[in-house]
Design a protein around this motif. Sequence first.
Motif, PDB file in Angstrom:
ATOM      1  N   ILE A  85       3.691   6.308   4.603  1.00 23.31           N
ATOM      2  CA  ILE A  85       3.669   7.560   3.856  1.00 23.31           C
ATOM      3  C   ILE A  85       4.525   8.623   4.533  1.00 23.31           C
ATOM      4  CG2 ILE A  85       2.190   9.448   3.057  1.00 23.31           C
ATOM      5  CD1 ILE A  85       2.057   6.803   1.448  1.00 23.31           C
ATOM      6  N   THR A  86       4.540   8.638   5.866  1.00 22.40           N
ATOM      7  CA  THR A  86       5.405   9.589   6.588  1.00 22.40           C
ATOM      8  C   THR A  86       6.864   9.355   6.222  1.00 22.40           C
ATOM      9  OG1 THR A  86       3.860   9.727   8.441  1.00 22.40           O
ATOM     10  CG2 THR A  86       6.123  10.407   8.863  1.00 22.40           C
ATOM     11  N   MET A  93       7.907   7.998   3.450  1.00 20.51           N
ATOM     12  CA  MET A  93       8.076   8.418   2.065  1.00 20.51           C
ATOM     13  C   MET A  93       8.351   9.927   1.984  1.00 20.51           C
ATOM     14  SD  MET A  93       7.764   5.893  -0.140  1.00 20.51           S
ATOM     15  CE  MET A  93       8.873   5.182   1.074  1.00 20.51           C
ATOM     16  N   MET A 109      -1.144   5.602  -2.979  1.00 16.09           N
ATOM     17  CA  MET A 109      -0.656   6.654  -2.097  1.00 16.09           C
ATOM     18  C   MET A 109       0.752   7.117  -2.475  1.00 16.09           C
ATOM     19  SD  MET A 109      -2.063   5.011   1.469  1.00 16.09           S
ATOM     20  CE  MET A 109      -1.612   6.346   2.557  1.00 16.09           C
ATOM     21  N   MET A 110       1.529   6.228  -3.076  1.00 13.05           N
ATOM     22  CA  MET A 110       2.921   6.549  -3.403  1.00 13.05           C
ATOM     23  C   MET A 110       3.066   7.381  -4.667  1.00 13.05           C
ATOM     24  SD  MET A 110       5.119   3.170  -2.473  1.00 13.05           S
ATOM     25  CE  MET A 110       4.123   2.117  -3.502  1.00 13.05           C
ATOM     26  N   HIS A 157      -0.095   2.294   7.347  1.00 10.00           N
ATOM     27  CA  HIS A 157      -0.117   3.201   6.199  1.00 10.00           C
ATOM     28  C   HIS A 157       0.431   4.579   6.550  1.00 10.00           C
ATOM     29  CE1 HIS A 157      -3.532   0.775   4.049  1.00 10.00           C
ATOM     30  NE2 HIS A 157      -2.417   0.081   4.229  1.00 10.00           N
ATOM     31  N   GLU A 158       0.069   5.066   7.723  1.00  9.46           N
ATOM     32  CA  GLU A 158       0.505   6.406   8.115  1.00  9.46           C
ATOM     33  C   GLU A 158       2.020   6.474   8.223  1.00  9.46           C
ATOM     34  OE1 GLU A 158      -0.052   9.539  11.825  1.00  9.46           O
ATOM     35  OE2 GLU A 158      -1.570   7.978  11.476  1.00  9.46           O
ATOM     36  N   LEU A 187      -1.304   1.202  -1.035  1.00 10.64           N
ATOM     37  CA  LEU A 187      -0.078   1.991  -0.919  1.00 10.64           C
ATOM     38  C   LEU A 187       0.450   2.431  -2.275  1.00 10.64           C
ATOM     39  CD1 LEU A 187       1.613  -0.048   1.915  1.00 10.64           C
ATOM     40  CD2 LEU A 187       0.787   2.296   2.071  1.00 10.64           C
ATOM     41  N   VAL A 229       4.386  11.032  -4.278  1.00 10.51           N
ATOM     42  CA  VAL A 229       5.796  11.171  -3.894  1.00 10.51           C
ATOM     43  C   VAL A 229       6.707  10.849  -5.070  1.00 10.51           C
ATOM     44  CG1 VAL A 229       7.612  10.320  -2.357  1.00 10.51           C
ATOM     45  CG2 VAL A 229       5.290  10.642  -1.492  1.00 10.51           C
TER      46      VAL A 229
END
Length: 327
Positions: A10-11, A13, A155-156, A6-7, A152, A159
């Motif tokens: 997102i990094t 992204m 989390m997206m 996951h890290e 995810l 962005v």
Amino acid sequence: MGKINHEKFITDMIRYASSAESPEHIINQILKYICENLKSDRAYIFEDNGDGTYDNTYEWCREGVTQEIDNLKNVPYDGALEVWFREYEKSHNIMIQDLEEYRKVSEPMYQILKPQGIKTLVTGPIEINGKYIGFYGVDNPPAAYMNNTSVLINMMEFVISMMIRLRDYAKVVERSATHDQLTNCKNRRAMQWVYDTEFDKEQSMMVVMCDLNGLKKINDTKGHGFGDRYICDAVEILNACFETENVYRVGGDEFVVILMGAKPEQIEQYTEKLNMYQELKKISMSFGFAYRHNAKEPFDNLLREADRKMYQEKEKYYREMGKISRK
């Protein structure tokens, strides 16, 4: 199988989002990354049209998967998408692990999804300023990836919503640079394409110069607010005759119309139409037309010719006005 860092996701992204590319390009790159890393068939974004329907505005498909973006326009909110937006309010994302089972939840959505070959799906909303303006998702992620995909998707959202904000802001900036604030016409800068752009020079070109008659007198006697309204009324006539995308405001009361692929016999048709609209709107304008069978000649030549003919018409107008005022 099914484990996603996951890290790192997102990094990556954020790295895409902070690049120097245009927002449009970044959005497509993000969808590509999402589609590939979530092992899905398709990643996409839908946006609100503002009329109760939604369009598929961005899409990325893995190799061999049929694109659907052109087929998914004007998808209705009422009776279809509303079921998703109600669910977004409760759980913020939707995870469909078996489309056949989901049919019991929403037959209309089933009928939209089934022809696309969708079996599984994860989707989440796009929220800007507290309002849902669309949604995004992936089709057919493997069952082993479903839980990861759901996390995810949440989390997206930041962005994707940020990139849409940047895209919309870029469009506003671009439009303000190429459009006149008062009339919404294209401006002189927008007209630069005639000088800079490579286009088919074999096609014909018609240039029309237009200048409003009597604007100074209107401003002096009735005020600039009335004069601005007079200009806007004149633009309505030009847009009606020549279509908005062909009209440019190049001065206070001066306009240029550029028509590609026009025919010489249209000059008479346009003149009749302009005269009719002017009479109806109580607007007076002087016009000059220049036409070439191809666009190989320098644009400035046509502009000067149209300008000269326009001023001949303007002189004629003021001579006639002088005769009337002496009666």
